[in-house]
Motif scaffolding. Structure first.
Motif, mmCIF file in Angstrom:
data_model
loop_
_atom_site.group_PDB
_atom_site.id
_atom_site.type_symbol
_atom_site.label_atom_id
_atom_site.label_comp_id
_atom_site.label_asym_id
_atom_site.label_seq_id
_atom_site.Cartn_x
_atom_site.Cartn_y
_atom_site.Cartn_z
ATOM 1 N N ASN A 139 0.816 -1.208 0.000
ATOM 2 C CA ASN A 139 0.000 0.000 0.000
ATOM 3 C C ASN A 139 0.853 1.263 0.000
ATOM 4 O OD1 ASN A 139 -2.534 -1.216 -0.082
ATOM 5 N ND2 ASN A 139 -2.554 -1.572 2.120
ATOM 6 N N ARG A 140 2.010 1.209 0.652
ATOM 7 C CA ARG A 140 2.915 2.360 0.645
ATOM 8 C C ARG A 140 3.592 2.526 -0.708
ATOM 9 N NH1 ARG A 140 4.322 0.631 5.935
ATOM 10 N NH2 ARG A 140 6.100 -0.525 5.079
ATOM 11 N N ASP A 141 3.970 1.377 -1.306
ATOM 12 C CA ASP A 141 4.736 1.427 -2.562
ATOM 13 C C ASP A 141 4.428 0.192 -3.391
ATOM 14 O OD1 ASP A 141 6.538 1.748 -4.606
ATOM 15 O OD2 ASP A 141 8.337 1.672 -3.357
ATOM 16 N N PRO A 142 3.311 0.234 -4.161
ATOM 17 C CA PRO A 142 2.930 -0.948 -4.954
ATOM 18 C C PRO A 142 4.003 -1.403 -5.926
ATOM 19 C CG PRO A 142 1.132 0.636 -4.870
ATOM 20 C CD PRO A 142 2.320 1.311 -4.280
ATOM 21 N N TYR B 139 -1.720 -2.791 -8.858
ATOM 22 C CA TYR B 139 -0.294 -2.592 -9.140
ATOM 23 C C TYR B 139 -0.098 -1.874 -10.475
ATOM 24 C CZ TYR B 139 4.349 -3.927 -10.873
ATOM 25 O OH TYR B 139 5.610 -3.915 -11.425
ATOM 26 N N ARG B 140 -0.794 -2.320 -11.503
ATOM 27 C CA ARG B 140 -0.589 -1.730 -12.824
ATOM 28 C C ARG B 140 -1.040 -0.277 -12.850
ATOM 29 N NH1 ARG B 140 -1.435 -5.013 -18.521
ATOM 30 N NH2 ARG B 140 0.280 -3.936 -19.592
ATOM 31 N N GLN B 141 -2.082 0.041 -12.093
ATOM 32 C CA GLN B 141 -2.529 1.428 -12.014
ATOM 33 C C GLN B 141 -1.486 2.318 -11.346
ATOM 34 O OE1 GLN B 141 -6.259 1.172 -9.924
ATOM 35 N NE2 GLN B 141 -7.319 0.173 -11.632
ATOM 36 N N ALA B 142 -0.684 1.728 -10.460
ATOM 37 C CA ALA B 142 0.321 2.497 -9.723
ATOM 38 C C ALA B 142 1.621 2.680 -10.500
ATOM 39 C CB ALA B 142 0.618 1.812 -8.391
ATOM 40 N N LEU B 143 1.808 1.911 -11.578
ATOM 41 C CA LEU B 143 3.043 2.030 -12.358
ATOM 42 C C LEU B 143 3.115 3.390 -13.041
ATOM 43 C CD1 LEU B 143 3.335 -1.440 -14.164
ATOM 44 C CD2 LEU B 143 4.935 -0.507 -12.480
ATOM 45 N N PRO B 144 4.302 3.994 -13.106
ATOM 46 C CA PRO B 144 4.453 5.211 -13.913
ATOM 47 C C PRO B 144 4.032 4.936 -15.346
ATOM 48 C CG PRO B 144 6.407 4.810 -12.573
ATOM 49 C CD PRO B 144 5.553 3.585 -12.449
ATOM 50 N N CYS C 231 -5.336 -13.263 7.137
ATOM 51 C CA CYS C 231 -4.143 -12.639 7.730
ATOM 52 C C CYS C 231 -3.944 -11.192 7.275
ATOM 53 C CB CYS C 231 -2.909 -13.457 7.395
ATOM 54 S SG CYS C 231 -2.937 -15.143 8.023
ATOM 55 N N GLY C 232 -4.815 -10.700 6.373
ATOM 56 C CA GLY C 232 -4.698 -9.307 5.954
ATOM 57 C C GLY C 232 -4.369 -9.086 4.494
ATOM 58 N N PHE C 233 -4.397 -10.132 3.680
ATOM 59 C CA PHE C 233 -4.108 -10.004 2.246
ATOM 60 C C PHE C 233 -5.061 -9.020 1.565
ATOM 61 C CE2 PHE C 233 -3.924 -12.520 -2.003
ATOM 62 C CZ PHE C 233 -2.904 -11.715 -2.480
ATOM 63 N N SER C 234 -6.305 -8.961 2.063
ATOM 64 C CA SER C 234 -7.303 -8.084 1.440
ATOM 65 C C SER C 234 -6.925 -6.615 1.544
ATOM 66 C CB SER C 234 -8.673 -8.312 2.082
ATOM 67 O OG SER C 234 -8.615 -8.065 3.478
ATOM 68 N N LEU C 235 -6.079 -6.255 2.496
ATOM 69 C CA LEU C 235 -5.621 -4.871 2.599
ATOM 70 C C LEU C 235 -4.836 -4.457 1.363
ATOM 71 C CD1 LEU C 235 -4.382 -4.842 6.312
ATOM 72 C CD2 LEU C 235 -6.535 -3.910 5.405
ATOM 73 N N ALA C 236 -4.224 -5.444 0.686
ATOM 74 C CA ALA C 236 -3.443 -5.151 -0.511
ATOM 75 C C ALA C 236 -4.277 -5.253 -1.778
ATOM 76 C CB ALA C 236 -2.242 -6.082 -0.599
#
Length: 338
Positions: free
Chosen positions: A141-144, A206-211, A307-312
Motif C-alpha cells: 500500500n505504501r509502494d505498490p 499494481y498496474r494502475q500504480a506504475l508510472p 491474515c490481511g491479504f485483502s488490505l493489498a
C-alpha cells in the motif's frame, strides 16, 4: 593455459572452458550461471587451477579443495556443489574428447564426506504468517511498485528468477491463468498457475500504480529504460523488507508448508510449486488437475485474506470458487494512501 592445439593440461583449463559453455548456454538460467561462475572463480580455480590433470587425484582434491573449504567454515552442501561442478566439467571434457582420461570418473563426494548433508532450515514458519502478510500488505500500500514481488511470490510459491521474468503477455485475464514459459522455469517445463480473484485485483492495483512509461512495457517488473528488475536488485529489496531475517526462497517454503496444513494433497502441492513429478506423473496431467490447482490456490488465498491479504488487493471478499469465469474484479480502494 591450454597447450598446443587447444589441448587441456590443467584443471583450470577444463574448468574455465566448461564455465564458458555454461555461460553461453541459452537454456541455462541466469541464477545458475551466476552461482556457477562464483563457485568456479572464487573457490575451485584458486585451489586447483594450476594442478595438472595427470596429477589430480583424491589426495590432491582433499588437500587443496575439500579440507581448506572445511577449515574456512564452508558447509558440506557448499563443498558438494563445488565437487559437482568440478565433476561435470571433467565429464563434459571427456565426452567431447578434450582430455584423454577423466581423473574424476571414479570419485564421489562421499569419498570425502560421510555425514548427512542437512538442508537449510526455513526462516519463516506458520506462526509468522499473520504478521508477515500484514507487513507485506502494508508495504504494498505504501509502494505498490516495489511491494508486489514478495506478495506475488508468497501467493504462488514461485522462484524469484521465474517471477522476475513475468510478462503481461504471459497473463490471461480471460482464462485467469499465468503461464510461465519453459525457458523461464528451473524445471524446463511450462508452468501454468491459475489466478484467483484476489491476485487479479492485486495486479490491477499494481498496474494502475506504475508510472505511465513503465505501464506500457511488457515486463511485469519493469525498470527505467525498458529492462526488467534484476535479480541483484530484487535480492537487495528482499534483504531490506526482511531486515535480513528471511529470503525470497523462505516465502516459497512457507507457502508449501501452509498448503499441507490446508489439506492440499501432495501431488497438487508439488505441482503448484513446479517440482518435478517424474515422467509417469507428468503423463497423466489433465484439466481436472488444473481445476484442483485452482481450488487449492483459492483456499490458500482465503487463508491469506484471514491474515490481511485483502488490505493489498482491495476486495471485500473473494469471488465464489464455483463461479465459472468471473470478470476481473475491481478493487474497492481499501488500503489507499488517501
Amino acid at each position: 593455459m591450454a597447450g598446443k592445439g587447444g589441448e587441456m593440461r590443467t584443471a583450470g583449463d577444463v574448468l574455465l572452458w566448461w564455465l564458458e559453455r555454461v555461460e553461453s548456454n541459452r537454456e541455462t538460467s541466469d541464477s545458475y550461471k551466476r552461482s556457477t561462475r562464483s563457485m568456479v572463480k572464487k573457490n575451485i580455480v584458486p585451489a586447483l587451477g594450476k594442478v595438472l590433470i595427470t596429477k589430480l587425484d583424491r589426495r590432491v582434491l582433499d588437500d587443496k579443495l575439500v579440507w581448506p573449504m572445511t577449515q574456512d567454515g564452508k558447509k558440506a552442501g557448499t563443498q558438494q556443489k563445488a565437487f559437482q561442478a568440478l565433476r561435470q566439467a571433467f565429464l563434459l571434457a571427456e565426452k567431447t574428447g578434450r582430455i584423454k582420461a577423466n581423473p574424476m570418473a571414479s570419485l564421489t563426494f562421499k569419498s570425502f564426506h560421510r555425514g548427512a548433508i542437512g538442508s537449510k532450515p526455513a526462516s519463516l514458519s506458520r506462526v509468522d504468517l499473520p504478521a508477515l502478510v500484514q507487513q507485506l500488505a502494508e508495504n504494498f500500500n505504501r509502494d505498490p511498485v516495489n511491494g508486489l514481488l514478495p506478495l506475488l511470490m508468497l501467493a504462488h510459491g514461485t522462484r524469484i528468477g521465474e517471477t522476475l521474468q513475468a510478462q503481461w503477455s504471459h497473463i490471461s485475464l480471460v482464462e485467469r491463468v499465468w503461464v510461465l514459459p519453459e525457458l523461464n522455469c528451473k524445471s524446463r517445463r511450462q508452468h501454468i498457475l491459475p489466478l484467483t480473484p484476489q491476485v487479479l485485483a492485486l495486479l490491477a492495483r499494481y498496474r494502475q500504480a506504475l508510472p505511465d512509461a513503465r505501464a506500457q512495457i511488457d515486463w511485469v517488473f519493469p525498470v527505467r529504460g525498458g529492462a526488467r528488475l534484476s535479480p541483484t536488485t530484487a535480492s537487495a529489496m528482499f534483504r531490506s523488507v526482511s531486515a535480513g531475517k528471511w529470503s525470497s526462497h523462505d516465502l516459497r517454503k512457507l507457502m508449501r508448508d501452509c498448503l499441507a496444513d490446508l489439506g492440499v494433497d501432495f501431488f497438487i502441492g508439488e505441482r503448484l510449486i513446479n517440482h518435478s513429478l517424474g515422467k509417469v506423473s507428468e503423463t497423466y496431467l489433465t484439466r481436472d488437475v488444473m481445476e484442483r490447482c485452482r481450488e487449492a490456490l483459492e483456499r490458500w488465498h482465503a487463508r491469506l485474506d484471514e491474515c490481511g491479504f485483502s488490505l493489498a488487493h482491495g476486495l471485500d471478499m473473494a469471488a465464489p470458487a464455483s463461479s465459472p469465469n468471473p470478470e476481473t474484479p475491481e478493487p474497492t480502494g481499501a488500503g489507499d494512501d488517501s
